[in-house]
Design a protein around this motif. Structure first.
Motif, PDB file in Angstrom:
ATOM      1  N   MET A   1       0.837  -1.192   0.000  1.00  0.00           N
ATOM      2  CA  MET A   1       0.000   0.000   0.000  1.00  0.00           C
ATOM      3  C   MET A   1       0.873   1.244   0.000  1.00  0.00           C
ATOM      4  O   MET A   1       1.935   1.267   0.646  1.00  0.00           O
ATOM      5  CB  MET A   1      -0.895  -0.004   1.255  1.00  0.00           C
ATOM      6  N   THR A   2       0.457   2.276  -0.715  1.00  0.00           N
ATOM      7  CA  THR A   2       1.107   3.580  -0.580  1.00  0.00           C
ATOM      8  C   THR A   2       0.548   4.273   0.658  1.00  0.00           C
ATOM      9  O   THR A   2      -0.661   4.295   0.888  1.00  0.00           O
ATOM     10  CB  THR A   2       0.858   4.459  -1.813  1.00  0.00           C
ATOM     11  N   TYR A   3       1.447   4.870   1.437  1.00  0.00           N
ATOM     12  CA  TYR A   3       1.035   5.518   2.698  1.00  0.00           C
ATOM     13  C   TYR A   3       1.760   6.848   2.833  1.00  0.00           C
ATOM     14  O   TYR A   3       2.719   6.933   3.571  1.00  0.00           O
ATOM     15  CB  TYR A   3       1.381   4.600   3.877  1.00  0.00           C
ATOM     16  N   VAL A   4       1.263   7.886   2.158  1.00  0.00           N
ATOM     17  CA  VAL A   4       0.269   7.872   1.109  1.00  0.00           C
ATOM     18  C   VAL A   4       0.797   8.670  -0.084  1.00  0.00           C
ATOM     19  O   VAL A   4       1.732   9.449   0.043  1.00  0.00           O
ATOM     20  CB  VAL A   4      -1.086   8.490   1.559  1.00  0.00           C
ATOM     21  N   THR A   5       0.151   8.464  -1.241  1.00  0.00           N
ATOM     22  CA  THR A   5       0.454   9.230  -2.440  1.00  0.00           C
ATOM     23  C   THR A   5      -0.449  10.453  -2.505  1.00  0.00           C
ATOM     24  O   THR A   5      -1.638  10.369  -2.229  1.00  0.00           O
ATOM     25  CB  THR A   5       0.253   8.353  -3.688  1.00  0.00           C
ATOM     26  N   CYS A   6       0.128  11.575  -2.884  1.00  0.00           N
ATOM     27  CA  CYS A   6      -0.632  12.810  -3.075  1.00  0.00           C
ATOM     28  C   CYS A   6      -0.878  13.000  -4.574  1.00  0.00           C
ATOM     29  O   CYS A   6       0.072  13.240  -5.325  1.00  0.00           O
ATOM     30  CB  CYS A   6       0.131  14.000  -2.503  1.00  0.00           C
ATOM     31  N   PRO A   7      -2.138  12.926  -5.038  1.00  0.00           N
ATOM     32  CA  PRO A   7      -2.413  12.996  -6.476  1.00  0.00           C
ATOM     33  C   PRO A   7      -2.871  14.369  -6.938  1.00  0.00           C
ATOM     34  O   PRO A   7      -3.626  14.477  -7.919  1.00  0.00           O
ATOM     35  CB  PRO A   7      -3.546  11.979  -6.620  1.00  0.00           C
ATOM     36  N   ILE A   8      -2.468  15.445  -6.235  1.00  0.00           N
ATOM     37  CA  ILE A   8      -3.073  16.742  -6.536  1.00  0.00           C
ATOM     38  C   ILE A   8      -2.146  17.716  -7.267  1.00  0.00           C
ATOM     39  O   ILE A   8      -2.630  18.639  -7.906  1.00  0.00           O
ATOM     40  CB  ILE A   8      -3.625  17.412  -5.260  1.00  0.00           C
ATOM     41  N   MET A   9      -0.819  17.536  -7.194  1.00  0.00           N
ATOM     42  CA  MET A   9       0.080  18.496  -7.837  1.00  0.00           C
ATOM     43  C   MET A   9       1.259  17.814  -8.521  1.00  0.00           C
ATOM     44  O   MET A   9       1.375  17.835  -9.739  1.00  0.00           O
ATOM     45  CB  MET A   9       0.574  19.517  -6.798  1.00  0.00           C
ATOM     46  N   ARG A  10       2.136  17.218  -7.746  1.00  0.00           N
ATOM     47  CA  ARG A  10       3.348  16.593  -8.305  1.00  0.00           C
ATOM     48  C   ARG A  10       2.989  15.487  -9.288  1.00  0.00           C
ATOM     49  O   ARG A  10       3.713  15.253 -10.268  1.00  0.00           O
ATOM     50  CB  ARG A  10       4.199  16.071  -7.145  1.00  0.00           C
TER      51      ARG A  10
END
Length: 333
Positions: A68-77
């Motif tokens: 599991m990713t803890y956690v991925t940010c999918p909003i900018m990068r």
């Protein structure tokens, strides 16, 4: 309660992370999570490889351990469409039911690198909500077109994706995030063991879903040495997430934590060889109703010895104290 191993990209190189994951699986950890950072929190941690190629290598090198990713940010990068493709590919490499995509609203530490500024928290939650919608639509297998408030998607489609998609866990910290994401998530992520957060999440979700927490520890044969290591590499943890999400780099974290004392860190993170102290650190998550807790061992070079300690002493003690009931699998609901 499932007990997990944390692949902390901030304190380990990519090859070592893969080896650590294999060792964690062999030692009997129930699952593994990986951080997704562009920067370490402090310079002394010394690493920040890209989590996604590491995950692909881990998925191929291991056989059974859930990831599991803890956690991925999918909003900018990352654009949400890119995150969806990454997650679908890792899920296929790992095999059925082994990968969960953990998502969150991110930290300035990692997102500032693209030079787009750092939005206020309410805007970040709006962006995350739209990103989760896009990712879910792509997991459904159709072409996706969107001209939204924050993202454009032009005729995107995932050509390789598990049937039914990939389960999504979302990080929450309060009423706003619970109300935004409980109805669309397959699991809850939080580093704060708050019973009221668990209750509000289940009420908003309309069902009881898996809850994944994370607890740092600093095992070592000498307590004073372990405290010094935890203070050197993990004193940022004392800031809390409302502060940690806003600071832009390692120099800012060093300045913000310059007055944190070793005793302050030792009060928040169990340090040293005492198995009972590490077992007790998990209790707040158990009492709050969490189903999964990923343990973070502070110190990159200590990982091989820590895994041996966990296999021989820590995992048996945790299961003896908190029971052996199997935690719910994280699945698309």
């Amino acid at each position: 309660m499932a007990f997990g191993y944390s692949l902390l990209c901030e304190q380990r190189g990519p090859r070592e992370l893969v080896s650590d994951a294999v060792a964690a699986e062999d030692a009997g950890f129930d699952f593994a999570v990986i951080s997704d950072h562009y920067f370490p929190w402090l310079d002394s941690q010394g690493h920040a490889p890209n989590a996604w190629p590491v995950l692909g290598a881990v998925a191929a090198a291991t056989e059974r351990i859930p990831l599991m990713t803890y956690v991925t940010c999918p909003i900018m990068r990352y654009h949400p469409a890119v995150v969806a493709q990454n997650a679908a590919t890792v899920a296929l490499i790992a095999g059925e039911g082994r990968f969960c995509l953990g998502l969150g609203a991110g930290e300035n530490l990692n997102e500032h690198v693209i030079g787009a500024g750092w939005p206020p928290v309410n805007v970040r939650h709006e962006m995350l909500g739209e990103a989760v919608e896009i990712i879910g639509e792509l997991f459904a297998g159709d072409y996706v077109n969107r001209n939204g408030a924050h993202y454009r998607v032009d005729s995107a489609k995932l050509w390789d994706c598990p049937d039914g998609g990939v389960p999504i866990a979302v990080a929450v910290s309060g009423d706003q995030s619970v109300e935004s994401f409980a109805r669309v998530a397959d699991a809850m992520v939080s580093v704060e063991p708050l019973p009221e957060l668990v209750g509000r999440f289940d009420a908003a979700a309309g069902t009881s879903l898996p809850k994944i927490g994370q607890q740092p520890i600093c095992w070592g044969p000498n307590r004073d040495t372990a405290i010094a290591r935890a203070h050197d590499q993990f004193r940022w943890f004392a800031g809390g997430w409302k502060v940690n999400a806003e600071l832009p780099g390692t120099a800012a974290f060093a300045a913000a934590t310059q007055f944190v004392r070793p005793d302050d860190v030792a009060g928040a993170i169990p340090c040293g060889p005492d198995v009972a102290a590490h077992v007790e650190a998990v209790r707040p998550f158990v009492d709050a109703g969490f189903t999964h807790v990923a343990l973070v061992q502070v110190g990159g070079d200590t990982q091989p010895d820590y895994v041996t300690f966990a296999e021989r002493e820590l995992l048996p003690a945790l299961r003896e104290e908190y029971g052996k009931t199997e935690a719910p699998a994280i699945r698309v609901r």
